[in-house]
Write an enzyme that holds these catalytic residues in place. Structure first.
Site, PDB file in Angstrom:
ATOM      1  CG  HIS A 261      -1.802   1.191   1.320  1.00  0.00           C
ATOM      2  ND1 HIS A 261      -2.974   1.301   0.595  1.00  0.00           N
ATOM      3  CD2 HIS A 261      -1.697   2.341   2.053  1.00  0.00           C
ATOM      4  CE1 HIS A 261      -3.553   2.467   0.867  1.00  0.00           C
ATOM      5  NE2 HIS A 261      -2.791   3.119   1.746  1.00  0.00           N
ATOM      6  CG  HIS A 276       2.116   7.606   0.640  1.00  0.00           C
ATOM      7  ND1 HIS A 276       1.537   8.818   0.354  1.00  0.00           N
ATOM      8  CD2 HIS A 276       1.107   6.780   1.031  1.00  0.00           C
ATOM      9  CE1 HIS A 276       0.231   8.744   0.578  1.00  0.00           C
ATOM     10  NE2 HIS A 276      -0.057   7.522   0.989  1.00  0.00           N
ATOM     11  CE  LYS A 319      -2.459   9.144  -2.995  1.00  0.00           C
ATOM     12  NZ  LYS A 319      -3.160   8.232  -2.064  1.00  0.00           N
TER      13      LYS A 319
END
Length: 385
Positions: A261, A276, A319
């Site tokens: 993730h 990230h 995003k």
């Protein structure tokens, strides 16, 4: 802060490896099907009738300690509880007072915000593998207001990453990190089933990042002196489980993990979820699979690592704000998120990098657990204004 004896201890303990009994769920709860074991420890084993004999005790309702469970949400299946209301209902675990009646984040002596800021400065100084100005050049281009992040307008005609020195990505921790990034299905709902080689790549990355770098050894030394871990073996195994242990984000499929993730990124509900990490951003942008639109935040740092909040599309999936630490080494990214998750699970974690504050927001996965009721990482990322 460094203790010579600890470094000797680290080397000795790492040689013990990641040893598990082949017929026990101890430390394996929620992990994907692994044919190297004689029985399994995830929800699928109930359907296929191949659960280990201690599956129910270890993985379902057997948690009797508050270690790693402080402030968790109430779950009627748990034998005892570790939140602020358990005292009122007289159903706290026996070690609740010792572990949770402080802001220590999971055991041992209290870990204060000042402690976290101090050790984050040490980790920042020890990041010898970070990119230099000659190894990494970025082109931020369009800066947008927070109110514009959802517009899905491509305001940057050029890639974010203008130049990345290839020798940087060939360093051991980078190479180990890149090897793991390739092991995931990005769509939630697709089962993640790892080969022995892929499982080995996970352990190689943890070894390279945490045991083979001074930065990683410093993080362990800090947590060891605070009583969070009794040995490096315990530390490394817990990292493996909290980061790589599988759980379900969609349709009861074992389709996700903290590592996937946060670092690789996922697609859920028609949009990008997580994601990230600057290295993953760069590799996908270089392949033509990612289109950088704009940024809504650029941190106060004038050298790497820096922090940015970015808008982009990944193969057509948007995003709105993907925040990431830019130009740091994989071990630094991994260490910062681990430090914050271990000491401030489900909370904001205040760090200091070169005298400037960085806030990391962490989230716990509350639906399934591993070990003695410990929680997987759901997410962690730089909190940008």
């Amino acid at each position: 802060m460094k203790v010579i004896a600890l470094l000797t201890l680290c080397v000795t303990l790492f040689c013990q490896g990641y040893s598990n009994s082949l017929d026990s769920c101890q430390g394996r709860c929620g992990y994907g099907t692994d044919n190297n074991f004689s029985c399994q420890c995830n929800t699928s084993c109930e359907r296929f009738k191949d659960c280990c004999s201690d599956y129910a005790e270890q993985c379902k309702a057997g948690a009797t300690s508050c270690k790693g469970r402080c402030d968790e949400k109430y779950n009627s299946q748990n034998k005892c509880h570790c939140n602020s209301k358990c005292s009122r209902y007289n159903n706290c675990c026996s070690d609740y007072t010792d572990i949770c009646d402080s802001d220590a984040g999971g055991g041992g002596s209290v870990i204060t915000d000042a402690d976290i800021k101090a050790v984050s400065e040490v980790l920042y100084a020890l990041d010898s593998n970070k990119a230099t100005a000659s190894e990494l050049i970025i082109d931020p281009q369009a800066l947008v207001h927070d109110s514009q992040t959802s517009s899905q307008r491509d305001l940057s005609s050029r890639p974010l990453f203008r130049y990345v020195d290839g020798t940087l990505l060939s360093r051991p921790t980078y190479a180990a990190f890149l090897a793991v990034l390739d092991n995931y299905h990005r769509m939630t709902g697709q089962v993640e089933d790892f080969s022995p080689q892929q499982l080995s790549e996970q352990e190689t990355f943890i070894k390279e990042a945490m045991s083979n770098t001074e930065l990683g050894r410093e993080l362990f030394a800090f947590l060891y002196t605070k009583g969070v871990y009794a040995s490096e073996n315990e530390f490394l195994h817990d990292l493996k489980m909290m980061w790589f242990g599988l759980y379900s984000r969609y349709n009861n499929k074992m389709d996700s993990s903290g590592f996937e993730h946060i670092f690789a990124g996922e697609i859920k509900g028609g949009k990008v979820s997580g994601f990230h990490n600057w290295i993953q951003f760069y590799r996908l942008e270089k392949r033509g699979q990612l289109n950088y639109y704009s940024h809504s935040f650029n941190g106060p740092w004038t050298t790497f690592p820096d922090v940015m909040g970015m808008q982009f599309k990944w193969d057509g999936y948007f995003k709105q704000v993907g925040s990431a630490v830019i130009g740091c080494s994989p071990e630094f990214d991994f260490a910062l998120y681990s430090l914050c998750y271990i000491t401030r699970p489900g909370k904001q974690c205040r760090l200091s990098l070169g005298g400037k504050e960085l806030i990391i927001q962490t989230y716990t996965w509350d639906k399934t657990t591993y070990g003695n009721g410990k929680k997987f990482i759901a997410s962690a990322f730089p909190s940008t204004p």
